[in-house]
Design a protein around this motif. Structure first.
Motif, PDB file in Angstrom:
ATOM      1  N   PRO A 187       7.361  -4.987 -12.299  1.00 27.60           N
ATOM      2  CA  PRO A 187       6.023  -5.296 -11.774  1.00 27.60           C
ATOM      3  C   PRO A 187       5.690  -6.773 -11.954  1.00 27.60           C
ATOM      4  O   PRO A 187       6.138  -7.413 -12.899  1.00 27.60           O
TER       5      PRO A 187
ATOM      6  N   GLY B 215       2.485  -9.055 -12.407  1.00 28.74           N
ATOM      7  CA  GLY B 215       1.050  -9.022 -12.640  1.00 28.74           C
ATOM      8  C   GLY B 215       0.523  -7.600 -12.502  1.00 28.74           C
ATOM      9  O   GLY B 215       1.033  -6.664 -13.121  1.00 28.74           O
ATOM     10  N   ASP B 216      -0.480  -7.458 -11.660  1.00 31.08           N
ATOM     11  CA  ASP B 216      -1.046  -6.127 -11.417  1.00 31.08           C
ATOM     12  C   ASP B 216      -0.325  -5.388 -10.288  1.00 31.08           C
ATOM     13  O   ASP B 216      -0.644  -4.235 -10.000  1.00 31.08           O
ATOM     14  N   LYS B 217       0.634  -6.053  -9.670  1.00 29.65           N
ATOM     15  CA  LYS B 217       1.349  -5.457  -8.545  1.00 29.65           C
ATOM     16  C   LYS B 217       2.523  -4.630  -9.059  1.00 29.65           C
ATOM     17  O   LYS B 217       3.346  -5.127  -9.825  1.00 29.65           O
TER      18      LYS B 217
END
Length: 205
Positions: free
Chosen positions: A99, A101-103
């Motif tokens: 992943p 970051g938040d992705k």
């Protein structure tokens, strides 16, 4: 009887001769100099989070013993085979990437490997572990490092040709000649797609 005089040697120019000889030997003498080994250091990696669980299949174990024998996943191989094996491992693309970051992680849509479920999930998770022995020669160690780096460069070359119509090396040369932001973005993109993740445990005693 006439007294014989001892002939005298004119030493007035001896200092000049000695000085000329000194200059001659300084100019003509060669001295051995240890040049060392030219080696490009691995690329700096972003700081990783601690306590990350790494699947065994995402680690390619490379060991070189004191007899300069090279073992990849406990099998003896030739140094000339290492680049191919490393490329196959890195480019396998058998799962989901790390992943960002938040992705969440995504499958590798640019990998051309076998997608073997028992090999690496994604280039962003593919770790090469290189462990040497204290008796390993420097020449052997550098040869192995060069093959690993060549594997990453060839993978980046192949992707660069598909995306940008130029090899990775050509983009690096273009950026050196004319460092534009667009070239930097292309180079960074290729590095992100195939990041060099190399670990080196303590040498074997």
């Amino acid at each position: 009887m006439a007294r014989r005089e001892n002939p005298e040697i004119n030493a007035g120019s001896m200092a000049d001769i000695a000085f000329l000889l000194l200059i001659f030997f300084l100019v003509t003498t060669t001295m051995d100099v240890d040049s060392g080994i030219a080696r490009k250091l691995p690329e700096k990696q972003e700081q990783q989070q601690t306590n990350v669980i790494v699947k065994e299949k995402n680690v390619l174990d490379i060991v070189v013993n004191r007899n300069n024998q090279l073992l990849v996943e406990n099998e003896i191989v030739k140094v000339t085979d290492l680049k191919r094996l490393a490329m196959k491992f890195i480019d396998n693309g058998g799962g989901i990437g790390a992943p960002v970051g938040d992705k969440p992680g995504e499958p590798c849509d640019y990998c051309e490997g076998d997608k073997d479920p028992n090999s690496s999930d994604h280039p962003s998770k593919a770790i090469i572990s290189l462990q040497s022995d204290r008796g390993t020669t420097y020449g052997m160690y550098v040869s192995i490092q060069n093959e690993i780096e060549a594997a990453y460069n060839e993978l980046r070359d192949n992707l660069a040709m598909k995306r940008y119509g130029k090899s990775y090396d050509a983009l690096l040369q273009d950026y050196e000649d004319n460092p534009t932001e667009s070239l930097k973005l292309k180079i960074d993109d290729l590095k992100d797609k195939y990041p060099q993740i190399i670990t080196e445990p303590e040498p074997l005693k």
